[in-house]
Write a protein that holds these residues in place. Structure first.
Motif, mmCIF file in Angstrom:
data_model
loop_
_atom_site.group_PDB
_atom_site.id
_atom_site.type_symbol
_atom_site.label_atom_id
_atom_site.label_comp_id
_atom_site.label_asym_id
_atom_site.label_seq_id
_atom_site.Cartn_x
_atom_site.Cartn_y
_atom_site.Cartn_z
ATOM 1 N N LEU A 272 0.844 -1.182 0.000
ATOM 2 C CA LEU A 272 0.000 0.000 0.000
ATOM 3 C C LEU A 272 0.884 1.239 0.000
ATOM 4 N N LEU A 273 0.574 2.190 -0.866
ATOM 5 C CA LEU A 273 1.283 3.473 -0.896
ATOM 6 C C LEU A 273 0.240 4.583 -0.859
ATOM 7 N N ALA A 274 0.279 5.406 0.181
ATOM 8 C CA ALA A 274 -0.632 6.542 0.299
ATOM 9 C C ALA A 274 0.184 7.818 0.369
ATOM 10 N N CYS A 275 -0.076 8.746 -0.550
ATOM 11 C CA CYS A 275 0.547 10.069 -0.531
ATOM 12 C C CYS A 275 -0.434 11.023 0.141
ATOM 13 N N VAL A 276 -0.018 11.644 1.238
ATOM 14 C CA VAL A 276 -0.926 12.490 2.018
ATOM 15 C C VAL A 276 -0.338 13.890 2.172
ATOM 16 N N THR A 277 -1.221 14.894 2.132
ATOM 17 C CA THR A 277 -0.805 16.277 2.331
ATOM 18 C C THR A 277 -1.815 16.987 3.232
ATOM 19 N N ASP A 278 -1.331 17.958 3.986
ATOM 20 C CA ASP A 278 -2.191 18.787 4.823
ATOM 21 C C ASP A 278 -1.404 20.038 5.199
ATOM 22 N N ASP A 279 -2.071 21.189 5.158
ATOM 23 C CA ASP A 279 -1.321 22.425 5.372
ATOM 24 C C ASP A 279 -0.799 22.568 6.792
ATOM 25 N N LYS A 280 -1.395 21.840 7.774
ATOM 26 C CA LYS A 280 -0.919 21.909 9.158
ATOM 27 C C LYS A 280 -0.164 20.658 9.595
ATOM 28 N N GLY A 281 -0.231 19.583 8.810
ATOM 29 C CA GLY A 281 0.516 18.378 9.149
ATOM 30 C C GLY A 281 -0.379 17.210 9.512
ATOM 31 N N ILE A 282 0.193 16.012 9.488
ATOM 32 C CA ILE A 282 -0.533 14.766 9.702
ATOM 33 C C ILE A 282 -0.376 14.292 11.147
ATOM 34 N N ASN A 283 -1.461 13.762 11.709
ATOM 35 C CA ASN A 283 -1.444 13.192 13.060
ATOM 36 C C ASN A 283 -1.065 11.717 12.962
ATOM 37 N N SER A 323 5.939 22.072 -3.837
ATOM 38 C CA SER A 323 5.357 23.341 -3.407
ATOM 39 C C SER A 323 5.046 23.380 -1.921
ATOM 40 N N LEU A 324 5.146 22.227 -1.221
ATOM 41 C CA LEU A 324 4.801 22.148 0.197
ATOM 42 C C LEU A 324 6.043 21.952 1.057
ATOM 43 N N ALA A 325 5.975 22.439 2.302
ATOM 44 C CA ALA A 325 7.037 22.178 3.272
ATOM 45 C C ALA A 325 6.999 20.717 3.686
ATOM 46 N N ASP A 326 8.106 20.224 4.231
ATOM 47 C CA ASP A 326 8.190 18.809 4.567
ATOM 48 C C ASP A 326 7.124 18.385 5.566
ATOM 49 N N TYR A 327 6.775 19.247 6.539
ATOM 50 C CA TYR A 327 5.780 18.849 7.539
ATOM 51 C C TYR A 327 4.370 18.790 6.959
ATOM 52 N N GLN A 328 4.172 19.353 5.760
ATOM 53 C CA GLN A 328 2.845 19.388 5.142
ATOM 54 C C GLN A 328 2.589 18.203 4.214
ATOM 55 N N LYS A 329 3.525 17.295 4.120
ATOM 56 C CA LYS A 329 3.372 16.176 3.192
ATOM 57 C C LYS A 329 4.065 14.952 3.748
#
Length: 359
Positions: A272-283, A323-329
């Motif tokens: 399984l490969l999931a690419c996730v992004t969020d402007d505040k970061g993933i929990n 285009s995103l910072a490391d913590y956002q992806k």
């Protein structure tokens, strides 16, 4: 590619000297898909008291440092038997593998220069934080040739726990009191350029709000050698201003690689490969009830797999968003094994640090 030391000082787990038996321990060390590089294991029944005492002594010697490096497993094994003293169970406990092997240990050449947060010296839930630092050479000067990835893990306060003696066995009384460090509440990363780095992140809402001492663990590697450092960090409370965030994470799900299309074909052992992004970061803390990263295969909720430990921030495994910072992806990779031929359905769920979710 990196196989562990497996310790199983328990009765008859590895009957290596019995040609008629392919015991569990032998299967572990001979496994072609993982297993162990070394095993501290037993070949016959041993006493519970001996097993507990010998494991404790061996573990203490195992992590002895000589010139900032661990001693060899063979030396730790020898020292443990000498310290324990003459005992009939000694012959039943064996070290399988190369006794000259040492556990891998990075050099303590990474320095954390500043932890920048709204309340100096303290990290609160929903704070925006910057960890700044550098990598030194062995002589103490800045290593300007070091270019690589830096990972920052932040651990909450240790928890006081005790064993349960579920079986009500008198031999397992009294219960043992101990402390435990759960998984990191923050897993973020960044790049070291010419030996200098800054890693940014938001602290998730799911932390223990009681103020106390946790720790920061920083690790970096440049594919030639690796370095680390850790230090105590005060953690607790919540940012009263909060954050304005009602947007859930964005997710793209694949099998094996990003060329996979929904309804595509895999083998019986896909990843399984999931690419996730969020402007505040993933929990990915696992601290909040029901806020884990999870995957369910074919609707079997009882077999839900928790994937917090399989999440990595930043670009990687084909998931790239410049285009995103490391913590956002970040990305989640998880191997499935021995799937039955035919169609399957995956349900993937992920939360951001403010507990908005996407399925």
């Amino acid at each position: 590619s990196r196989l562990p030391l497996v310790s199983t000082i328990t009765c008859e787990f590895t009957l290596w000297d019995d040609p008629a038996t392919f015991s569990a321990g032998e299967q572990v060390i001979k496994s072609k898909q993982g297993g162990a590089s070394m095993m501290l294991t037993s070949s016959r029944a041993i006493g519970v008291g001996y097993g507990e005492e010998f494991t404790t002594i061996f573990t203490r010697h195992l992590f002895e440092l000589v010139n900032d490096d661990f001693i060899s497993l063979g030396d730790a094994f020898l020292k443990a038997k000498i310290e324990k003293g003459t005992h009939s169970d000694h012959l039943k406990v064996n070290l399988l593998g190369d006794p000259a092997t040492k556990l891998s240990r990075p050099k303590r050449l990474l320095n954390i220069d500043e932890v920048e947060s709204p309340v100096p010296g303290q990290l609160r839930a929903l704070d925006f934080v910057k960890v700044k630092g550098h990598i030194n050479k062995a002589d103490g000067t800045l290593d300007t040739s070091f270019n690589g990835r830096v990972a920052i893990n932040i651990f909450d306060k240790r928890l006081s726990k005790k064993t349960l003696n579920n079986d009500g066995e008198p031999k397992l009384n009294p219960v043992l009191n101990y402390t435990e460090e759960n998984g990191p509440i923050v897993k973020s990363s960044g790049q070291a350029v010419n030996g200098v780095f800054t890693v940014e992140f938001y602290v998730p809402k799911d932390i223990n709000y009681e103020t106390g001492n946790g720790r920061i663990l920083a690790y970096a590697d440049n594919k030639v050698f690796d370095v680390f450092n850790n230090q105590t960090q005060k953690i607790g409370g919540i940012n009263p201003d909060g954050i304005n965030d009602n947007e859930p994470p964005k997710v793209k799900v694949y099998m094996n690689n990003t060329n996979f299309a929904d309804g595509g074909i895999t083998d019986q052992n896909p990843t399984l490969l999931a690419c996730v992004t969020d402007d505040k970061g993933i929990n990915s803390t696992g601290s909040g009830i029901g806020h884990d990263i999870t995957v369910i295969l074919d609707g079997k909720i009882i077999d839900t797999v928790v994937l917090n430990d399989f999440y990595f921030s930043g670009d990687g495994n084909g998931c790239v968003n410049t285009s995103l910072a490391d913590y956002q992806k970040g990305n989640v990779t998880y191997p499935f094994r021995n799937l039955a031929p035919g169609p399957h359905q995956l349900t993937f769920k992920v939360w951001d640090i403010n507990n908005n979710s996407t399925t």
